[in-house]
Design a protein around this motif. Structure first.
Motif, mmCIF file in Angstrom:
data_model
loop_
_atom_site.group_PDB
_atom_site.id
_atom_site.type_symbol
_atom_site.label_atom_id
_atom_site.label_comp_id
_atom_site.label_asym_id
_atom_site.label_seq_id
_atom_site.Cartn_x
_atom_site.Cartn_y
_atom_site.Cartn_z
ATOM 1 N N LYS A 112 79.463 18.096 32.056
ATOM 2 C CA LYS A 112 80.574 17.330 31.489
ATOM 3 C C LYS A 112 80.743 17.194 30.004
ATOM 4 N N SER A 153 80.749 10.452 32.945
ATOM 5 C CA SER A 153 79.710 10.620 32.037
ATOM 6 C C SER A 153 78.888 9.226 31.876
ATOM 7 N N THR A 202 74.908 13.612 27.206
ATOM 8 C CA THR A 202 75.390 12.821 28.485
ATOM 9 C C THR A 202 73.946 12.665 29.158
ATOM 10 N N GLU A 238 72.695 14.765 31.309
ATOM 11 C CA GLU A 238 72.970 15.247 32.480
ATOM 12 C C GLU A 238 71.986 16.197 33.213
#
Length: 454
Positions: free
Chosen positions: A110, A172, A244, A246
């Motif tokens: 992202k 996000s 983020t 992630e």
């Protein structure tokens, strides 16, 4: 048959559990609201990136009109044909690639998408003076200058990159914000998105004129491109700071054919009624605001004491209303379900739009009605966006938000094109009444669907 009934019961249990989770999460919302999420530096940087990126997006279209007026439009001919070309080039990627971009956002990192989509748009704006100005290439297709075709191509690519930025940003938010703070985070996100939609065009021309005057003092003729491209570039540099958080499992690792992934997103919306209903409400909301942005010029024209070109005051009132409404949702939204907030917001918008239809002879009343419209709009937009984020699994968010942006962009295009025509045929008052009825219809239909699902 028994298997079907079992699946239906399981879906109902999941949705019932989702409702309980929503109620529990709303009870955990921080009392500090906006302050709580802004203390999260990753969200703060993501939000600042959104501000610069979306402001640059709106001013970009104003810049295109200014370039056409100065370099391509000839005295005595209509400018609308040139502008229509730019609008078409800007709209086509939103319709063609909105869903497709969401598929790849689920597969890619992202943060990488956020940064590249902004730096890429900045670079495209910076190269405009080198390829478009001075008209030395001669006439091209349909007897239009080649420089204009290059401008259309640059606009097409700018809009294409925008289709990747939007779902990456929306995906996000739930990665970096705790579930209990999603309502506050989406208050800021939705407020920013709607305010930029409303006032971006109003402040674009004054800002371009300001930097042009500044450039004249230094014999620098490219201040406008520096402003818009700089906005995208600043957004990209700010987003470099975002973590983020992630994980690998938050991305889709299985690479199906893109059309299969798009079908998967549609199937998910079909199965998850709460997300589908929220998306439906957002489409109606943005359609109403797109029409209102067009009609604001006519409203201003009918009000004694201001001119049509001062419609920005009306749009600013809507922005103030949205900010107030978003603050209310952040502080008090934990006491009401998202569905009830949306229903009350739809009804409040309808009443205010009705009031506006009878207030075009008074500036104070018109400003008040439009501010109320904005306030109640936040009651629809914030909880519905939060519902979509909270309900959608991480590896599906890109596809769902891609479909959302696709649907919203199409919904925005129709009112922008039809509102002025409808006003010329039916009159301003009746068009405002139709918008009010649309808001009522959306609120009632979504409530009925929610009751049916339960």
């Amino acid at each position: 048959m028994q298997l079907f009934e079992q699946k239906k019961d399981n879906n109902q249990k999941k949705e019932s559990a989702s409702t309980k989770d929503e109620e529990n999460s709303m009870q955990k919302v921080s009392k500090n609201g906006f302050i709580s999420v802004l203390k999260n530096l990753d969200f703060l940087n993501l939000w600042l990136g959104q501000v610069f990126s979306q402001l640059a997006d709106k001013i970009y279209l104003v810049l295109m009109i200014a370039i056409i007026s100065n370099d391509f439009h000839r005295e005595g001919e209509a400018i609308s044909g040139w502008v229509s070309g730019i609008m078409i080039a800007f709209t086509i990627p939103a319709i063609l690639f909105g869903s497709l971009a969401g598929v790849y956002v689920d597969r890619w990192q992202k943060k990488l998408v956020l940064v590249i989509s902004n730096l890429g748009r900045g670079l495209l704006v910076f190269i405009i003076p080198f390829f478009v100005y001075h008209q030395t290439l001669g006439a091209g297709w349909f007897n239009l200058p080649w420089e204009f075709w290059l401008l259309l191509l640059i606009t097409f690519f700018v809009s294409t990159l925008t289709q990747f930025f939007a779902p990456a940003e929306q995906s996000s938010i739930p990665l970096i914000v705790k579930k209990g703070n999603l309502l506050a985070a989406n208050s800021l996100y939705t407020t920013t998105m709607m305010v930029m939609l409303i006032i971006g065009f109003a402040i674009g021309n004054p800002l371009l004129e300001l930097v042009t005057a500044w450039g004249d003092n230094f014999s620098f003729n490219y201040g406008r491109e520096l402003l818009v491209g700089g906005g995208y570039t600043i957004a990209g540099l700010i987003l470099l700071l975002v973590n983020t958080r992630e994980r690998e499992q938050d991305r889709q690792t299985e690479e199906n054919h893109v059309w299969e992934d798009i079908k998967g997103g549609l199937a998910y919306l079909q199965q998850n009624h709460r997300v589908r209903n929220a998306l439906f409400q957002l489409i109606i909301l943005f359609s109403i605001f797109a029409a209102l942005a067009v009609l604001a010029v006519s409203v201003a024209e009918k009000i004694p004491g201001i001119d049509a070109e001062e419609f920005g005051y009306l749009l600013a009132a809507a922005g103030v209303g949205i900010a107030v409404g978003a603050a209310f949702v952040t502080q008090q939204g934990k006491f009401l379900s998202h569905g009830k907030l949306s229903f009350y917001g739809s009804m409040g918008m309808a009443i205010a739009l009705m009031g506006l239809s009878f207030s075009t002879g008074s500036l104070p009343w018109a400003l008040l009605m439009i501010a109320i419209v904005g306030g109640f709009a936040a009651l629809v937009g914030v909880p519905m966006q939060t519902t979509i984020q909270a309900e959608t699994p991480p590896d599906m968010r890109g596809k769902v938000f891609g479909l959302q942006n696709n649907a919203v962009n199409i919904a925005l295009s129709l009112p922008l094109a039809l509102a002025g025509i409808a006003e010329s045929i039916l009159g301003l008052q009746w068009v405002l009444v139709i918008l009010a009825l649309s808001s009522v219809g959306g609120g009632i239909l979504t409530s009925l669907l929610t009751l049916q699902d339960n």
